[in-house]
Design an enzyme around this catalytic site. Structure first.
Site, mmCIF file in Angstrom:
data_model
loop_
_atom_site.group_PDB
_atom_site.id
_atom_site.type_symbol
_atom_site.label_atom_id
_atom_site.label_comp_id
_atom_site.label_asym_id
_atom_site.label_seq_id
_atom_site.Cartn_x
_atom_site.Cartn_y
_atom_site.Cartn_z
ATOM 1 N N GLY A 194 0.895 -1.227 0.035
ATOM 2 C CA GLY A 194 0.047 -0.019 0.094
ATOM 3 C C GLY A 194 0.877 1.270 0.030
ATOM 4 O O GLY A 194 2.190 1.351 -0.495
ATOM 5 N N GLU B 195 5.878 -3.207 0.724
ATOM 6 C CA GLU B 195 5.759 -2.842 -0.634
ATOM 7 C C GLU B 195 4.799 -1.880 -0.695
ATOM 8 O O GLU B 195 3.588 -1.823 -1.022
ATOM 9 C CB GLU B 195 4.981 -4.095 -1.370
ATOM 10 N N LEU B 196 5.550 -0.609 -1.001
ATOM 11 C CA LEU B 196 5.053 0.556 -0.955
ATOM 12 C C LEU B 196 4.980 1.294 -2.312
ATOM 13 O O LEU B 196 4.939 0.900 -3.281
ATOM 14 C CB LEU B 196 5.644 1.301 0.176
ATOM 15 N N CYS C 222 1.864 -0.071 -8.439
ATOM 16 C CA CYS C 222 2.949 0.689 -8.028
ATOM 17 C C CYS C 222 4.066 0.778 -9.145
ATOM 18 O O CYS C 222 4.896 1.577 -9.000
ATOM 19 C CB CYS C 222 3.143 0.083 -6.536
#
Length: 476
Positions: free
Chosen positions: A231, A251-252, A285
């Site tokens: 996120g 996991e950004l 992303c």
């Protein structure tokens, strides 16, 4: 005709009612039809899920059973692939063709997890390399860390859930799962598949509802040993700050970049930019967001990209030809529209798109955008790509590295030495040569640097994150 359903919580191997009587309605993102009412959990429900997971962990699950169950779930998902794809498309607005691709990838991810469960690592250690270890034998045993709390986003509501659940179960870690409140139905379907495949009670628990209650409960609970989250960077680092003693796999965000060098194959770079920037409506992303183009090919590249983007079908996500559908919420579409308008007011030029209708942002190409614009500095998470003219590869590297993010970055060039130099100097988790930054194979190590997170996904690598190496030393 869609039949509205009610989705309960799944705790301890059973679908159970939440302790409260609240529920959230999930709508078809395109038509507005009501798809399901989804139970709203309380903190007590979140605690009960951990209770069930701890009990499962203490009982154990032999490797051969993990392998069998993961393969069985892969087969169940494959058999019901169109049902899963339609659900993904309805609750997120993802174009149906992209949803089908996600389901295919999900089957592969489950299969990789089954294979990794069968080859959990351990090694001998040459302890007698030092005189004090003479006459001893040493080896490591892989041990599961314990309960994993998995918090997943809306944009890949099946495959990203599996990227957390699959490796955890392969490693022998039970899971408490909190899917996005924007896309909980597909997660429920997956949980049912695990139930049907015979996963014992407690090994996978689904808790839906307000994250401020559910996740906060898991942060406080010391029995939760791993927290894996995909996120925003803001939320991810806040999670780590609030629970520093847990292992965090984060996991950004990202604002993925590409550099097109003076000797690049422009036509290939254009085609890959279309695929990389607009698939899933830019809601990934690793969606291509920033394109730095050498000044000698910039005009040719820009005109070709704008022409190609203008031809992209946008609108109804149920149509197989649609590439760009509605963003996940009206608020998300408003935000992207505002950023585009701000950039134009500051002197930017729209080469394609730039408009919004019914939550769909027309596929957009921008140029002459100010360097401090959110379109360059932040994560757009929409179908908007910005072209920046640069004088050299040196300038491109400097501009790319200015970002607080570093997930996937690409270079397009025919010069191998330039590709190697770029790869060494770019601050990024992955560097791709003549491949768009949106590329991800589900078995590869995947993760970023800087604000893009920590730890690695990709089944083998996620399994390793969730294991402890216990060292055993024996004197003969």
């Amino acid at each position: 005709m869609i039949t509205k359903t009610f989705q309960k919580l799944y705790i301890g191997g059973e679908w159970v009612s939440a302790r409260g009587d609240g529920a959230e309605t999930v709508h078809d993102r395109w038509t507005g039809d009501e798809l399901a009412d989804v139970a709203t959990a309380t903190a007590e429900d979140a605690h009960s899920a951990v209770d069930a997971a701890v009990q499962a962990f203490e009982s154990g699950l032999p490797v051969h059973k993990r392998v069998k169950i993961l393969h069985a779930v892969a087969a169940l998902v494959a058999t019901s692939s169109e049902v899963f794809a339609l659900s993904i498309s309805r609750e997120t607005g993802k174009p149906i063709t992209a949803a089908r691709t996600e389901v295919d990838r999900a089957v592969g991810t489950l299969t990789y997890a089954a294979e990794e469960a069968a080859r959990l690592p351990g090694e001998t250690v040459p302890i007698d390399a030092t005189s004090s270890g003479e006459g001893m034998i040493a080896f490591t045993i892989p041990e599961a860390r314990g309960v994993v709390a998995a918090i997943t986003p809306f944009n890949f509501p099946l495959n990203l859930v599996i990227h957390k659940v699959g490796p955890a179960l392969a490693a022998g870690c039970p899971v408490v799962l909190k899917p996005s409140d924007k896309a909980p139905i597909v997660a429920g379907m997956l949980v049912q598949a695990f139930h049907d495949a015979g996963l014992p009670a407690g090994w996978l628990n689904l808790v839906t509802g307000p994250p401020e209650l559910i996740v906060a409960e898991w942060q406080r609970d010391d029995r939760v040993r791993v927290l894996t989250f995909t996120g925003s960077a803001r939320i991810g680092w806040a999670l780590k700050s609030a629970s520093p003693h847990k292992l965090h796999i984060l996991e950004l965000g990202s604002n993925a970049a590409m550099y097109v060098d003076k000797d690049a194959d422009v036509d290939r770079a254009v085609a890959d930019s279309v695929a990389g920037g607009y698939s899933n409506s830019g809601q990934a992303c690793v969606s291509l967001q920033r394109i730095f183009v050498h000044k000698t090919v910039a005009d040719d590249f820009s005109s070709k990209l704008a022409a190609a983007v203008k031809e992209l079908p946008a609108g109804d996500p149920t149509l197989p030809e649609t590439v760009v559908g509605p963003l996940i919420t009206a608020q998300a579409a408003d935000r992207v529209s505002t950023w585009i308008a701000q950039a134009v007011a500051e002197g930017a030029t729209v080469l394609a798109g730039g408009t919004e209708m019914n939550g769909v942002i027309a596929p957009t190409v921008m140029t002459a955008v100010q360097s401090d614009s959110p379109l360059l500095c932040q994560e757009v998470f929409g179908p908007v790509v910005t072209i920046v003219h640069v004088e050299s590869a040196e300038e491109a590297i400097e501009r790319i590295n200015e970002s607080v993010y570093g997930l996937n970055t690409s270079i397009y060039t025919s010069d191998l030495a330039a590709a190697f130099s770029f790869s060494r100097r770019i601050q990024s988790g992955t560097v791709l040569v003549n491949i768009p930054p949106s590329f991800r194979a589900d078995h590869m190590p995947y993760g970023g640097v800087k604000e893009s997170g920590q730890g690695r996904e990709g089944v083998k690598y996620a399994v390793a994150e969730m294991l402890l190496e216990k060292l055993v030393i024996i004197r003969a």
